[in-house]
Write a protein that holds these residues in place. Structure first.
Motif, PDB file in Angstrom:
ATOM      1  N   GLU A  89      11.303  26.039  51.301  1.00  0.00           N
ATOM      2  CA  GLU A  89      10.090  26.340  50.542  1.00  0.00           C
ATOM      3  C   GLU A  89       9.993  27.840  50.273  1.00  0.00           C
ATOM      4  O   GLU A  89       9.692  28.265  49.150  1.00  0.00           O
ATOM      5  CB  GLU A  89       8.868  25.854  51.309  1.00  0.00           C
ATOM      6  CG  GLU A  89       7.558  26.022  50.550  1.00  0.00           C
ATOM      7  CD  GLU A  89       6.363  25.493  51.314  1.00  0.00           C
ATOM      8  OE1 GLU A  89       5.239  25.583  50.781  1.00  0.00           O
ATOM      9  OE2 GLU A  89       6.528  24.998  52.443  1.00  0.00           O
ATOM     10  N   ALA A  90      10.278  28.654  51.295  1.00  0.00           N
ATOM     11  CA  ALA A  90      10.209  30.108  51.136  1.00  0.00           C
ATOM     12  C   ALA A  90      11.250  30.626  50.153  1.00  0.00           C
ATOM     13  O   ALA A  90      11.023  31.642  49.465  1.00  0.00           O
ATOM     14  CB  ALA A  90      10.390  30.785  52.494  1.00  0.00           C
ATOM     15  N   GLU A  91      12.369  29.924  50.063  1.00  0.00           N
ATOM     16  CA  GLU A  91      13.453  30.339  49.169  1.00  0.00           C
ATOM     17  C   GLU A  91      13.275  29.827  47.740  1.00  0.00           C
ATOM     18  O   GLU A  91      14.126  30.057  46.884  1.00  0.00           O
ATOM     19  CB  GLU A  91      14.792  29.857  49.731  1.00  0.00           C
ATOM     20  CG  GLU A  91      15.188  30.548  51.038  1.00  0.00           C
ATOM     21  CD  GLU A  91      16.332  29.856  51.756  1.00  0.00           C
ATOM     22  OE1 GLU A  91      16.897  30.453  52.691  1.00  0.00           O
ATOM     23  OE2 GLU A  91      16.665  28.702  51.389  1.00  0.00           O
ATOM     24  N   GLY A  92      12.191  29.112  47.505  1.00  0.00           N
ATOM     25  CA  GLY A  92      11.939  28.591  46.167  1.00  0.00           C
ATOM     26  C   GLY A  92      12.632  27.287  45.853  1.00  0.00           C
ATOM     27  O   GLY A  92      12.639  26.848  44.705  1.00  0.00           O
ATOM     28  N   ALA A  93      13.220  26.655  46.880  1.00  0.00           N
ATOM     29  CA  ALA A  93      13.930  25.389  46.669  1.00  0.00           C
ATOM     30  C   ALA A  93      13.048  24.181  46.939  1.00  0.00           C
ATOM     31  O   ALA A  93      13.500  23.038  46.810  1.00  0.00           O
ATOM     32  CB  ALA A  93      15.174  25.320  47.555  1.00  0.00           C
ATOM     33  N   GLY A  94      11.776  24.420  47.324  1.00  0.00           N
ATOM     34  CA  GLY A  94      10.841  23.335  47.581  1.00  0.00           C
ATOM     35  C   GLY A  94       9.527  23.579  46.879  1.00  0.00           C
ATOM     36  O   GLY A  94       9.225  24.712  46.468  1.00  0.00           O
ATOM     37  N   VAL A  95       8.756  22.545  46.709  1.00  0.00           N
ATOM     38  CA  VAL A  95       7.460  22.639  46.022  1.00  0.00           C
ATOM     39  C   VAL A  95       6.420  23.181  47.000  1.00  0.00           C
ATOM     40  O   VAL A  95       6.167  22.551  48.039  1.00  0.00           O
ATOM     41  CB  VAL A  95       7.033  21.262  45.479  1.00  0.00           C
ATOM     42  CG1 VAL A  95       5.640  21.345  44.861  1.00  0.00           C
ATOM     43  CG2 VAL A  95       8.048  20.759  44.467  1.00  0.00           C
ATOM     44  N   PRO A  96       5.812  24.326  46.720  1.00  0.00           N
ATOM     45  CA  PRO A  96       4.826  24.902  47.628  1.00  0.00           C
ATOM     46  C   PRO A  96       3.665  23.935  47.892  1.00  0.00           C
ATOM     47  O   PRO A  96       3.169  23.275  46.978  1.00  0.00           O
ATOM     48  CB  PRO A  96       4.336  26.151  46.865  1.00  0.00           C
ATOM     49  CG  PRO A  96       5.454  26.491  45.939  1.00  0.00           C
ATOM     50  CD  PRO A  96       6.053  25.181  45.535  1.00  0.00           C
ATOM     51  N   GLY A  97       3.283  23.848  49.157  1.00  0.00           N
ATOM     52  CA  GLY A  97       2.152  23.008  49.529  1.00  0.00           C
ATOM     53  C   GLY A  97       2.473  21.551  49.768  1.00  0.00           C
ATOM     54  O   GLY A  97       1.596  20.793  50.184  1.00  0.00           O
ATOM     55  N   SER A  98       3.716  21.142  49.522  1.00  0.00           N
ATOM     56  CA  SER A  98       4.059  19.727  49.703  1.00  0.00           C
ATOM     57  C   SER A  98       4.538  19.423  51.118  1.00  0.00           C
ATOM     58  O   SER A  98       4.617  18.262  51.506  1.00  0.00           O
ATOM     59  CB  SER A  98       5.145  19.306  48.705  1.00  0.00           C
ATOM     60  OG  SER A  98       6.376  19.979  48.965  1.00  0.00           O
ATOM     61  N   ARG A  99       4.825  20.422  51.882  1.00  0.00           N
ATOM     62  CA  ARG A  99       5.428  20.237  53.212  1.00  0.00           C
ATOM     63  C   ARG A  99       4.390  19.761  54.228  1.00  0.00           C
ATOM     64  O   ARG A  99       3.281  20.265  54.285  1.00  0.00           O
ATOM     65  CB  ARG A  99       6.060  21.552  53.662  1.00  0.00           C
ATOM     66  CG  ARG A  99       6.700  21.531  55.036  1.00  0.00           C
ATOM     67  CD  ARG A  99       7.563  22.784  55.238  1.00  0.00           C
ATOM     68  NE  ARG A  99       6.836  24.000  54.931  1.00  0.00           N
ATOM     69  CZ  ARG A  99       6.158  24.718  55.826  1.00  0.00           C
ATOM     70  NH1 ARG A  99       6.100  24.305  57.090  1.00  0.00           N
ATOM     71  NH2 ARG A  99       5.539  25.830  55.466  1.00  0.00           N
ATOM     72  N   PHE A 100       4.786  18.795  55.061  1.00  0.00           N
ATOM     73  CA  PHE A 100       3.935  18.354  56.166  1.00  0.00           C
ATOM     74  C   PHE A 100       4.807  17.689  57.228  1.00  0.00           C
ATOM     75  O   PHE A 100       5.949  17.293  56.958  1.00  0.00           O
ATOM     76  CB  PHE A 100       2.852  17.378  55.683  1.00  0.00           C
ATOM     77  CG  PHE A 100       3.347  15.987  55.409  1.00  0.00           C
ATOM     78  CD1 PHE A 100       3.176  14.962  56.328  1.00  0.00           C
ATOM     79  CD2 PHE A 100       3.992  15.687  54.212  1.00  0.00           C
ATOM     80  CE1 PHE A 100       3.640  13.679  56.082  1.00  0.00           C
ATOM     81  CE2 PHE A 100       4.453  14.405  53.947  1.00  0.00           C
ATOM     82  CZ  PHE A 100       4.273  13.401  54.893  1.00  0.00           C
ATOM     83  N   THR A 101       4.280  17.567  58.446  1.00  0.00           N
ATOM     84  CA  THR A 101       5.002  16.934  59.548  1.00  0.00           C
ATOM     85  C   THR A 101       4.777  15.424  59.486  1.00  0.00           C
ATOM     86  O   THR A 101       3.655  14.956  59.627  1.00  0.00           O
ATOM     87  CB  THR A 101       4.530  17.484  60.899  1.00  0.00           C
ATOM     88  OG1 THR A 101       4.769  18.895  60.934  1.00  0.00           O
ATOM     89  CG2 THR A 101       5.280  16.825  62.054  1.00  0.00           C
ATOM     90  N   TYR A 102       5.850  14.682  59.273  1.00  0.00           N
ATOM     91  CA  TYR A 102       5.728  13.222  59.166  1.00  0.00           C
ATOM     92  C   TYR A 102       5.987  12.527  60.495  1.00  0.00           C
ATOM     93  O   TYR A 102       5.612  11.361  60.683  1.00  0.00           O
ATOM     94  CB  TYR A 102       6.667  12.675  58.085  1.00  0.00           C
ATOM     95  CG  TYR A 102       8.147  12.820  58.387  1.00  0.00           C
ATOM     96  CD1 TYR A 102       8.843  11.830  59.053  1.00  0.00           C
ATOM     97  CD2 TYR A 102       8.857  13.958  57.980  1.00  0.00           C
ATOM     98  CE1 TYR A 102      10.195  11.951  59.324  1.00  0.00           C
ATOM     99  CE2 TYR A 102      10.209  14.093  58.238  1.00  0.00           C
ATOM    100  CZ  TYR A 102      10.874  13.093  58.917  1.00  0.00           C
ATOM    101  OH  TYR A 102      12.211  13.226  59.195  1.00  0.00           O
ATOM    102  N   ALA A 103       6.633  13.213  61.452  1.00  0.00           N
ATOM    103  CA  ALA A 103       6.922  12.607  62.754  1.00  0.00           C
ATOM    104  C   ALA A 103       7.273  13.699  63.751  1.00  0.00           C
ATOM    105  O   ALA A 103       7.731  14.782  63.375  1.00  0.00           O
ATOM    106  CB  ALA A 103       8.076  11.617  62.651  1.00  0.00           C
ATOM    107  N   ILE A 104       7.052  13.396  65.018  1.00  0.00           N
ATOM    108  CA  ILE A 104       7.515  14.261  66.102  1.00  0.00           C
ATOM    109  C   ILE A 104       8.498  13.444  66.924  1.00  0.00           C
ATOM    110  O   ILE A 104       8.148  12.403  67.499  1.00  0.00           O
ATOM    111  CB  ILE A 104       6.347  14.748  66.970  1.00  0.00           C
ATOM    112  CG1 ILE A 104       5.381  15.580  66.118  1.00  0.00           C
ATOM    113  CG2 ILE A 104       6.860  15.576  68.154  1.00  0.00           C
ATOM    114  CD1 ILE A 104       4.137  16.019  66.840  1.00  0.00           C
TER     115      ILE A 104
END
Length: 253
Positions: A89-104
């Motif tokens: 995400e920081a490198e611009g390869a991901g959509v900002p704000g879409s990231r979340f933890t789906y499992a631990i």
């Protein structure tokens, strides 16, 4: 119903079919190897409920990172850690704000042999095994967690040289143990957890504080930013059907 009314209704339904077809889509998903079984189940439910198809590829998170930067056509990443999606995400390869933890994730020391692994992991100190399998810590977060667990137990990895068998990912580590090429190994709990318990063999579920939390993050990648199916999949992962399946495979949320 008159013939005229019937024909008008049929024409209306036929006219809606192309619309439904255009609304259903496909999304290419890079999935951490430990999440293979739950994601296959989730993808089937996702297709039934939304009409979208999730095209799944399974592997090591570190390798997916390299492939994404080399132009791999993935639109969503379901990683085995939280650092790789954050980096993308920081490198611009991901959509900002879409990231979340789906499992631990949870780590387990497992052997297919009944009674071989005790409930404290003391077998690791008894020098009664020839091979211990784990995922390569250079590419797989579960391998990092395994090394941290050994350190917590006071076992230096250097003392196990010649006995450590490294899998390219957690699936291969599991295969080494299941096939008998290693007597025991550190694998993902999800690989042997069914109906609320370890389904076969003997196991020690590693306490969560023995290693850094295995927070597994999802991210829409740049190639998927305009794909409605990508956004739909991440929404679905947060919903009740997906979260129930995730818990059923031994993950926390």
């Amino acid at each position: 119903m008159s013939n005229g009314l019937f024909r008008r209704c049929a024409a209306l339904l036929l006219g809606l079919l192309p619309l439904a077809a255009t609304q259903a889509g496909e999304v290419r998903v890079a999935v951490a190897a430990n999440f293979t079984a739950p994601m296959q189940a989730i993808a089937a439910e996702f297709a039934r409920d939304t009409g979208h198809r999730a095209l799944l590829a399974f592997g090591a998170t570190g390798k997916f990172y390299a492939q994404i930067h080399h132009g791999a056509p993935f639109e969503v990443l379901l990683a085995a850690d939280d650092t790789t999606p954050a980096k993308l995400e920081a490198e611009g390869a991901g959509v900002p704000g879409s990231r979340f933890t789906y499992a631990i994730g949870k780590l387990v020391l497992w052997s297919p042999r009944e009674g071989y692994v005790d409930d404290q992991g003391a077998v690791l100190k008894q020098d009664q095994f020839r091979h211990l399998a784990l995922a390569n810590p250079k590419t797989a977060p579960y391998g990092v967690a395994a090394l941290a667990t050994l350190a917590r137990l006071g076992i230096a990895a250097e003392t196990l040289q010649g006995r450590l068998v490294l899998g390219e990912n957690i699936t291969q580590a599991h295969q080494f143990v299941a096939s008998g090429n290693a007597e025991l190994g550190f694998i993902a709990l999800s690989q042997v957890y069914r109906d609320g318990k370890v389904a076969s063999g003997s196991a020690w579920i590693v306490p969560a504080d023995y290693h850094a939390p295995i927070r597994q993050d999802a991210l829409i990648l740049a190639k998927g930013q305009d794909n409605p199916a990508a956004a739909a999949l991440l929404d679905y992962l947060k919903g009740p059907k997906a979260t129930a399946l995730i818990r059923a495979y031994g993950y926390d949320l």
